[in-house]
Write a protein that holds these residues in place. Structure first.
Motif, PDB file in Angstrom:
ATOM      1  N   GLY A  40       5.328  -6.432  -0.096  1.00 13.13           N
ATOM      2  CA  GLY A  40       5.485  -5.326   1.140  1.00 13.13           C
ATOM      3  C   GLY A  40       5.468  -3.954   0.394  1.00 13.13           C
ATOM      4  O   GLY A  40       6.360  -3.645  -0.600  1.00 13.13           O
ATOM      5  N   PHE A  41       4.616  -3.134   0.930  1.00  8.51           N
ATOM      6  CA  PHE A  41       4.709  -1.618   0.725  1.00  8.51           C
ATOM      7  C   PHE A  41       5.241  -1.119   2.107  1.00  8.51           C
ATOM      8  O   PHE A  41       5.214  -1.492   3.069  1.00  8.51           O
ATOM      9  N   LEU A  42       6.517  -0.123   1.762  1.00  3.71           N
ATOM     10  CA  LEU A  42       7.020   0.611   2.755  1.00  3.71           C
ATOM     11  C   LEU A  42       6.840   2.186   2.389  1.00  3.71           C
ATOM     12  O   LEU A  42       7.023   2.223   1.433  1.00  3.71           O
ATOM     13  N   ASP A  43       6.381   2.900   3.361  1.00  3.54           N
ATOM     14  CA  ASP A  43       6.258   4.301   3.519  1.00  3.54           C
ATOM     15  C   ASP A  43       7.125   4.823   4.216  1.00  3.54           C
ATOM     16  O   ASP A  43       6.787   4.598   5.687  1.00  3.54           O
ATOM     17  N   ILE A  44       7.885   5.730   4.204  1.00  2.00           N
ATOM     18  CA  ILE A  44       8.632   6.598   5.053  1.00  2.00           C
ATOM     19  C   ILE A  44       7.609   7.525   5.671  1.00  2.00           C
ATOM     20  O   ILE A  44       6.915   8.287   5.181  1.00  2.00           O
ATOM     21  N   ASP A  45       7.603   7.492   7.037  1.00  2.00           N
ATOM     22  CA  ASP A  45       6.737   8.421   8.132  1.00  2.00           C
ATOM     23  C   ASP A  45       6.972   9.808   7.980  1.00  2.00           C
ATOM     24  O   ASP A  45       8.365   9.959   8.073  1.00  2.00           O
ATOM     25  N   HIS A  46       6.203  10.595   7.785  1.00  2.00           N
ATOM     26  CA  HIS A  46       6.406  11.959   7.791  1.00  2.00           C
ATOM     27  C   HIS A  46       7.645  12.480   6.848  1.00  2.00           C
ATOM     28  O   HIS A  46       8.422  13.302   7.361  1.00  2.00           O
ATOM     29  N   PHE A  47       7.914  11.951   5.850  1.00  2.00           N
ATOM     30  CA  PHE A  47       8.850  12.334   4.876  1.00  2.00           C
ATOM     31  C   PHE A  47       9.051  13.726   4.594  1.00  2.00           C
ATOM     32  O   PHE A  47      10.047  14.327   4.641  1.00  2.00           O
ATOM     33  N   LYS A  48       7.983  14.287   4.309  1.00  2.00           N
ATOM     34  CA  LYS A  48       8.070  15.903   4.197  1.00  2.00           C
ATOM     35  C   LYS A  48       8.786  16.721   5.169  1.00  2.00           C
ATOM     36  O   LYS A  48       9.415  17.688   4.737  1.00  2.00           O
ATOM     37  N   ASP A  49       8.692  16.345   6.382  1.00  2.00           N
ATOM     38  CA  ASP A  49       9.429  16.693   7.283  1.00  2.00           C
ATOM     39  C   ASP A  49      10.880  16.737   7.056  1.00  2.00           C
ATOM     40  O   ASP A  49      11.716  17.791   7.647  1.00  2.00           O
ATOM     41  N   PHE A  50      11.563  15.953   6.507  1.00  2.00           N
ATOM     42  CA  PHE A  50      13.028  15.934   6.405  1.00  2.00           C
ATOM     43  C   PHE A  50      13.218  16.817   5.474  1.00  2.00           C
ATOM     44  O   PHE A  50      14.163  17.522   5.377  1.00  2.00           O
ATOM     45  N   ASN A  51      12.557  17.052   4.179  1.00  2.00           N
ATOM     46  CA  ASN A  51      12.653  18.115   3.509  1.00  2.00           C
ATOM     47  C   ASN A  51      12.627  19.565   3.975  1.00  2.00           C
ATOM     48  O   ASN A  51      13.304  20.347   3.810  1.00  2.00           O
ATOM     49  N   THR A  52      11.528  19.674   4.717  1.00  2.00           N
ATOM     50  CA  THR A  52      11.057  20.954   5.429  1.00  2.00           C
ATOM     51  C   THR A  52      12.333  21.389   6.324  1.00  2.00           C
ATOM     52  O   THR A  52      12.868  22.567   6.417  1.00  2.00           O
ATOM     53  N   TYR A  53      12.585  20.345   7.221  1.00  2.00           N
ATOM     54  CA  TYR A  53      13.453  20.895   8.415  1.00  2.00           C
ATOM     55  C   TYR A  53      15.189  20.613   7.846  1.00  2.00           C
ATOM     56  O   TYR A  53      15.980  21.453   8.397  1.00  2.00           O
ATOM     57  N   PHE A  54      15.513  19.933   6.961  1.00  2.00           N
ATOM     58  CA  PHE A  54      16.766  19.565   6.860  1.00  2.00           C
ATOM     59  C   PHE A  54      17.106  20.239   5.297  1.00  2.00           C
ATOM     60  O   PHE A  54      18.311  20.163   5.040  1.00  2.00           O
ATOM     61  N   SER A 124      17.446   9.642  11.858  1.00  2.00           N
ATOM     62  CA  SER A 124      16.401   8.518  12.415  1.00  2.00           C
ATOM     63  C   SER A 124      15.513   8.495  11.166  1.00  2.00           C
ATOM     64  O   SER A 124      14.797   9.582  11.186  1.00  2.00           O
ATOM     65  N   VAL A 125      14.916   7.134  10.746  1.00  2.00           N
ATOM     66  CA  VAL A 125      13.832   7.014   9.832  1.00  2.00           C
ATOM     67  C   VAL A 125      12.955   6.164  10.226  1.00  2.00           C
ATOM     68  O   VAL A 125      13.088   4.992  10.563  1.00  2.00           O
ATOM     69  N   SER A 126      11.598   6.804  10.393  1.00  2.00           N
ATOM     70  CA  SER A 126      10.358   5.628  10.725  1.00  2.00           C
ATOM     71  C   SER A 126       9.764   5.423   9.531  1.00  2.00           C
ATOM     72  O   SER A 126       9.520   6.264   8.738  1.00  2.00           O
ATOM     73  N   CYS A 127       9.252   4.064   9.326  1.00  2.00           N
ATOM     74  CA  CYS A 127       8.706   3.814   8.378  1.00  2.00           C
ATOM     75  C   CYS A 127       7.449   2.786   8.827  1.00  2.00           C
ATOM     76  O   CYS A 127       7.266   2.135   9.701  1.00  2.00           O
ATOM     77  N   SER A 128       6.373   2.774   7.973  1.00  2.00           N
ATOM     78  CA  SER A 128       5.154   2.042   8.074  1.00  2.00           C
ATOM     79  C   SER A 128       5.137   1.007   6.790  1.00  2.00           C
ATOM     80  O   SER A 128       5.387   1.436   5.720  1.00  2.00           O
ATOM     81  N   ILE A 129       5.086  -0.341   7.234  1.00  2.00           N
ATOM     82  CA  ILE A 129       5.237  -1.439   6.179  1.00  2.00           C
ATOM     83  C   ILE A 129       3.999  -2.233   6.321  1.00  2.00           C
ATOM     84  O   ILE A 129       3.427  -2.698   7.375  1.00  2.00           O
ATOM     85  N   GLY A 130       3.380  -2.442   5.281  1.00  2.00           N
ATOM     86  CA  GLY A 130       2.354  -3.447   4.917  1.00  2.00           C
ATOM     87  C   GLY A 130       2.909  -4.519   4.122  1.00  2.00           C
ATOM     88  O   GLY A 130       3.482  -4.455   3.085  1.00  2.00           O
ATOM     89  N   ILE A 131       2.331  -5.873   4.476  1.00  2.00           N
ATOM     90  CA  ILE A 131       2.674  -6.990   4.238  1.00  2.00           C
ATOM     91  C   ILE A 131       1.609  -7.778   3.611  1.00  2.00           C
ATOM     92  O   ILE A 131       0.494  -7.926   4.359  1.00  2.00           O
TER      93      ILE A 131
END
Length: 169
Positions: A40-54, A124-131
């Motif tokens: 499985g590959f897991l990628d955090i959705d919109h990760f750059k937003d965490f760094n930008t906003y927080f 809250s963390v949203s992720c996309s996962i490919g199996i």
């Protein structure tokens, strides 16, 4: 020193080189034993937003949170392959519905997030996962990685915070 060289310094899980070597060994083992291999590959959705906003400190906490949830919830090998992308792999028969149940639970736990004292809010963390699933006798490292990556992008295209499972028949 060797243990340090094999770990990702931020998350304390396997780094890219170590997890790639581990998965190569797992592919060979699945071939020898003719056992299913699941990646499985897991990628955090919109990760750059965490760094930008927080800020980057919260971005680091997000990465640590995701790796902790993966370690707690998944059996098998787990690694960080770069930035906000993680990989996991296990050998052994698991039905598709069992994997779906695990992925739904994983997404739910990640979405419930963690409390950040500095910003005084739940992140809250949203992720996309490919199996990718392959039969042992058909196991091929390059094809497994390609199919897992393709599946992850299909999950992103499907609206994110989801997973896609593809089996090689």
């Amino acid at each position: 020193m060797q243990a340090q060289a094999e770990k990702d310094s931020l998350t304390s899980i396997k780094n890219k080189k170590t997890i790639e070597n581990t998965i190569l060994e797992m592919v060979e083992m699945s071939k020898e034993k003719d056992e299913q291999i699941t990646l499985g590959f897991l990628d955090i959705d919109h990760f750059k937003d965490f760094n930008t906003y927080f800020g980057h400190q919260v971005g680091d906490k997000v990465l640590q949170f995701v790796s902790a949830v993966l370690k707690e919830q998944l059996k098998g090998e787990i690694g960080r392959v770069g930035g906000d992308e993680f990989i996991f792999c296990f050998v052994g028969k698991k039905r598709k519905d069992e994997i779906e149940k695990e992925m739904n639970r994983l997404l739910q736990l990640l979405k419930s997030g963690f409390y950040d004292k500095n910003s005084q809010q739940t992140i809250s963390v949203s992720c996309s996962i490919g199996i990718a699933i392959m039969k042992g006798k058909d196991a091929d490292y390059t094809e497994l990685i390609r199919l897992g990556d393709k599946s992850m992008y299909e999950a992103k295209d499907a609206g994110r915070n989801s997973f896609i499972i593809n089996e090689l028949d």
